[in-house]
Design a protein around this motif. Structure first.
Motif, PDB file in Angstrom:
ATOM      1  N   ASP A  51      42.061  42.061  52.186  1.00 20.69           N
ATOM      2  CA  ASP A  51      42.505  42.857  53.328  1.00 20.69           C
ATOM      3  C   ASP A  51      42.839  44.259  52.838  1.00 20.69           C
ATOM      4  OD1 ASP A  51      42.300  40.717  55.053  1.00 20.69           O
ATOM      5  OD2 ASP A  51      44.407  40.148  54.860  1.00 20.69           O
ATOM      6  N   ALA A  52      42.456  45.264  53.597  1.00 19.04           N
ATOM      7  CA  ALA A  52      42.706  46.657  53.222  1.00 19.04           C
ATOM      8  C   ALA A  52      43.811  47.224  54.104  1.00 19.04           C
ATOM      9  CB  ALA A  52      41.437  47.481  53.341  1.00 19.04           C
ATOM     10  N   TYR A  53      44.995  47.355  53.545  1.00 18.49           N
ATOM     11  CA  TYR A  53      46.120  47.986  54.231  1.00 18.49           C
ATOM     12  C   TYR A  53      46.223  49.430  53.766  1.00 18.49           C
ATOM     13  CZ  TYR A  53      47.877  43.539  55.972  1.00 18.49           C
ATOM     14  OH  TYR A  53      48.014  42.344  56.626  1.00 18.49           O
ATOM     15  N   HIS A  54      46.533  50.307  54.714  1.00 22.68           N
ATOM     16  CA  HIS A  54      46.733  51.725  54.427  1.00 22.68           C
ATOM     17  C   HIS A  54      48.029  52.158  55.093  1.00 22.68           C
ATOM     18  CE1 HIS A  54      42.551  52.597  53.029  1.00 22.68           C
ATOM     19  NE2 HIS A  54      42.338  51.460  53.686  1.00 22.68           N
ATOM     20  N   VAL A  55      48.616  53.267  54.613  1.00 20.22           N
ATOM     21  CA  VAL A  55      49.776  53.818  55.309  1.00 20.22           C
ATOM     22  C   VAL A  55      49.276  54.551  56.537  1.00 20.22           C
ATOM     23  CG1 VAL A  55      51.327  53.958  53.346  1.00 20.22           C
ATOM     24  CG2 VAL A  55      49.817  55.873  53.832  1.00 20.22           C
ATOM     25  N   ALA A  56      50.064  54.482  57.611  1.00 20.47           N
ATOM     26  CA  ALA A  56      49.662  55.084  58.874  1.00 20.47           C
ATOM     27  C   ALA A  56      50.886  55.593  59.603  1.00 20.47           C
ATOM     28  CB  ALA A  56      48.949  54.042  59.743  1.00 20.47           C
ATOM     29  N   LEU A  57      50.644  56.496  60.542  1.00 23.58           N
ATOM     30  CA  LEU A  57      51.705  56.865  61.465  1.00 23.58           C
ATOM     31  C   LEU A  57      51.983  55.659  62.342  1.00 23.58           C
ATOM     32  CD1 LEU A  57      50.550  60.458  62.445  1.00 23.58           C
ATOM     33  CD2 LEU A  57      52.359  59.805  60.849  1.00 23.58           C
ATOM     34  N   ALA A  58      53.197  55.540  62.833  1.00 19.60           N
ATOM     35  CA  ALA A  58      53.599  54.368  63.613  1.00 19.60           C
ATOM     36  C   ALA A  58      52.692  54.123  64.818  1.00 19.60           C
ATOM     37  CB  ALA A  58      55.052  54.494  64.051  1.00 19.60           C
ATOM     38  N   SER A  59      52.094  55.180  65.352  1.00 20.07           N
ATOM     39  CA  SER A  59      51.178  55.020  66.482  1.00 20.07           C
ATOM     40  C   SER A  59      49.914  54.277  66.074  1.00 20.07           C
ATOM     41  CB  SER A  59      50.799  56.392  67.044  1.00 20.07           C
ATOM     42  OG  SER A  59      50.062  57.117  66.064  1.00 20.07           O
ATOM     43  N   GLY A  60      49.626  54.247  64.768  1.00 20.10           N
ATOM     44  CA  GLY A  60      48.425  53.588  64.270  1.00 20.10           C
ATOM     45  C   GLY A  60      47.166  54.423  64.434  1.00 20.10           C
ATOM     46  N   GLU A  61      47.303  55.612  65.014  1.00 19.86           N
ATOM     47  CA  GLU A  61      46.130  56.443  65.266  1.00 19.86           C
ATOM     48  C   GLU A  61      45.514  57.019  64.003  1.00 19.86           C
ATOM     49  OE1 GLU A  61      46.464  59.214  68.631  1.00 19.86           O
ATOM     50  OE2 GLU A  61      48.423  58.291  68.946  1.00 19.86           O
ATOM     51  N   PHE A  62      46.345  57.296  63.003  1.00 19.30           N
ATOM     52  CA  PHE A  62      45.864  57.947  61.791  1.00 19.30           C
ATOM     53  C   PHE A  62      46.330  57.156  60.587  1.00 19.30           C
ATOM     54  CE2 PHE A  62      46.779  61.228  64.967  1.00 19.30           C
ATOM     55  CZ  PHE A  62      45.518  61.750  65.141  1.00 19.30           C
ATOM     56  N   TRP A  63      45.476  57.050  59.598  1.00 24.81           N
ATOM     57  CA  TRP A  63      45.873  56.391  58.363  1.00 24.81           C
ATOM     58  C   TRP A  63      45.258  57.134  57.191  1.00 24.81           C
ATOM     59  CZ3 TRP A  63      41.475  54.261  56.087  1.00 24.81           C
ATOM     60  CH2 TRP A  63      40.424  53.955  56.946  1.00 24.81           C
ATOM     61  N   ALA A  64      45.861  56.939  56.020  1.00 18.04           N
ATOM     62  CA  ALA A  64      45.456  57.687  54.831  1.00 18.04           C
ATOM     63  C   ALA A  64      44.928  56.744  53.760  1.00 18.04           C
ATOM     64  CB  ALA A  64      46.640  58.473  54.278  1.00 18.04           C
ATOM     65  N   GLY A  65      44.074  57.270  52.918  1.00 18.23           N
ATOM     66  CA  GLY A  65      43.576  56.535  51.767  1.00 18.23           C
ATOM     67  C   GLY A  65      42.128  56.128  51.937  1.00 18.23           C
ATOM     68  N   THR A  66      41.432  56.070  50.819  1.00 15.92           N
ATOM     69  CA  THR A  66      40.030  55.664  50.852  1.00 15.92           C
ATOM     70  C   THR A  66      39.851  54.208  50.452  1.00 15.92           C
ATOM     71  OG1 THR A  66      39.727  56.476  48.607  1.00 15.92           O
ATOM     72  CG2 THR A  66      39.168  57.987  50.405  1.00 15.92           C
ATOM     73  N   THR A  67      40.831  53.649  49.742  1.00 13.76           N
ATOM     74  CA  THR A  67      40.797  52.230  49.393  1.00 13.76           C
ATOM     75  C   THR A  67      42.118  51.612  49.817  1.00 13.76           C
ATOM     76  OG1 THR A  67      41.679  52.642  47.177  1.00 13.76           O
ATOM     77  CG2 THR A  67      39.281  52.592  47.400  1.00 13.76           C
ATOM     78  N   GLY A  68      42.113  50.320  49.985  1.00 20.64           N
ATOM     79  CA  GLY A  68      43.329  49.631  50.388  1.00 20.64           C
ATOM     80  C   GLY A  68      44.389  49.660  49.299  1.00 20.64           C
ATOM     81  N   LEU A  69      45.647  49.564  49.731  1.00 18.38           N
ATOM     82  CA  LEU A  69      46.771  49.518  48.797  1.00 18.38           C
ATOM     83  C   LEU A  69      46.782  48.156  48.104  1.00 18.38           C
ATOM     84  CD1 LEU A  69      49.352  51.017  51.298  1.00 18.38           C
ATOM     85  CD2 LEU A  69      48.267  52.224  49.392  1.00 18.38           C
ATOM     86  N   SER A  70      47.206  48.143  46.838  1.00 17.42           N
ATOM     87  CA  SER A  70      47.077  46.901  46.071  1.00 17.42           C
ATOM     88  C   SER A  70      48.191  45.896  46.314  1.00 17.42           C
ATOM     89  CB  SER A  70      46.984  47.216  44.580  1.00 17.42           C
ATOM     90  OG  SER A  70      48.232  47.693  44.093  1.00 17.42           O
ATOM     91  N   GLY A  71      49.446  46.303  46.222  1.00 17.77           N
ATOM     92  CA  GLY A  71      50.552  45.382  46.388  1.00 17.77           C
ATOM     93  C   GLY A  71      50.772  44.466  45.200  1.00 17.77           C
ATOM     94  N   GLU A  72      50.070  44.700  44.108  1.00 21.80           N
ATOM     95  CA  GLU A  72      50.185  43.818  42.950  1.00 21.80           C
ATOM     96  C   GLU A  72      51.379  44.147  42.065  1.00 21.80           C
ATOM     97  OE1 GLU A  72      46.407  43.867  40.989  1.00 21.80           O
ATOM     98  OE2 GLU A  72      45.372  43.134  42.769  1.00 21.80           O
TER      99      GLU A  72
END
Length: 136
Positions: free
Chosen positions: A41-62
């Motif tokens: 699953d590819a999670y990215h940071v986003a504004l709370a509205s969900g309209e915009f998100w940043a990053g080209t790859t998903g966050l790892s969380g490892e």
């Protein structure tokens, strides 16, 4: 993505949100599931509205420190690109801070581990604070 990894990312967002709030930037950050990064699953940071998100790859969380760094980096890009807000600023020089990993003791982290810090490039460079500890 394992639940443990997602939990690490959620904690990282809470830590970085403290810095956003301390800077009085009117933005609420959250994680957005935007698809798959390979078979994860590819999670990215986003504004709370969900309209915009940043990053080209998903966050790892490892790893907690790396996740905080990735979230802070994504939020810095998100605020600059979407809201046109240079963030965060050095309280002494008003320069945009840079992220760096430093080996230091931070409350709640294992001693001697690297942790993300906000660094100012002015005056030969100096540490401003650990990510999550900016003051208003």
């Amino acid at each position: 993505m394992l639940q443990q990894e997602l939990d690490i990312l959620v904690r990282a967002v809470v830590i970085v949100q403290r810095d956003v709030d301390a800077s009085e930037v009117p933005a609420q950050i959250h994680l957005e599931l935007v698809g798959k990064d390979g078979c994860r699953d590819a999670y990215h940071v986003a504004l709370a509205s969900g309209e915009f998100w940043a990053g080209t790859t998903g966050l790892s969380g490892e790893d907690e420190s790396v996740s905080i760094y990735e979230v802070a980096d994504g939020v810095q890009d998100l605020l600059a690109e979407v809201l046109r807000v240079p963030w965060p600023l050095c309280p002494w020089h008003q320069n945009v801070l840079r992220l760096g990993m430093l080996r230091a003791d931070v409350e709640g982290q294992r001693p001697g581990r690297e942790f993300p810090y906000w660094l100012c490039p002015a005056s030969g460079g100096h540490v401003v604070s650990a990510v999550g500890s900016l003051h208003p």
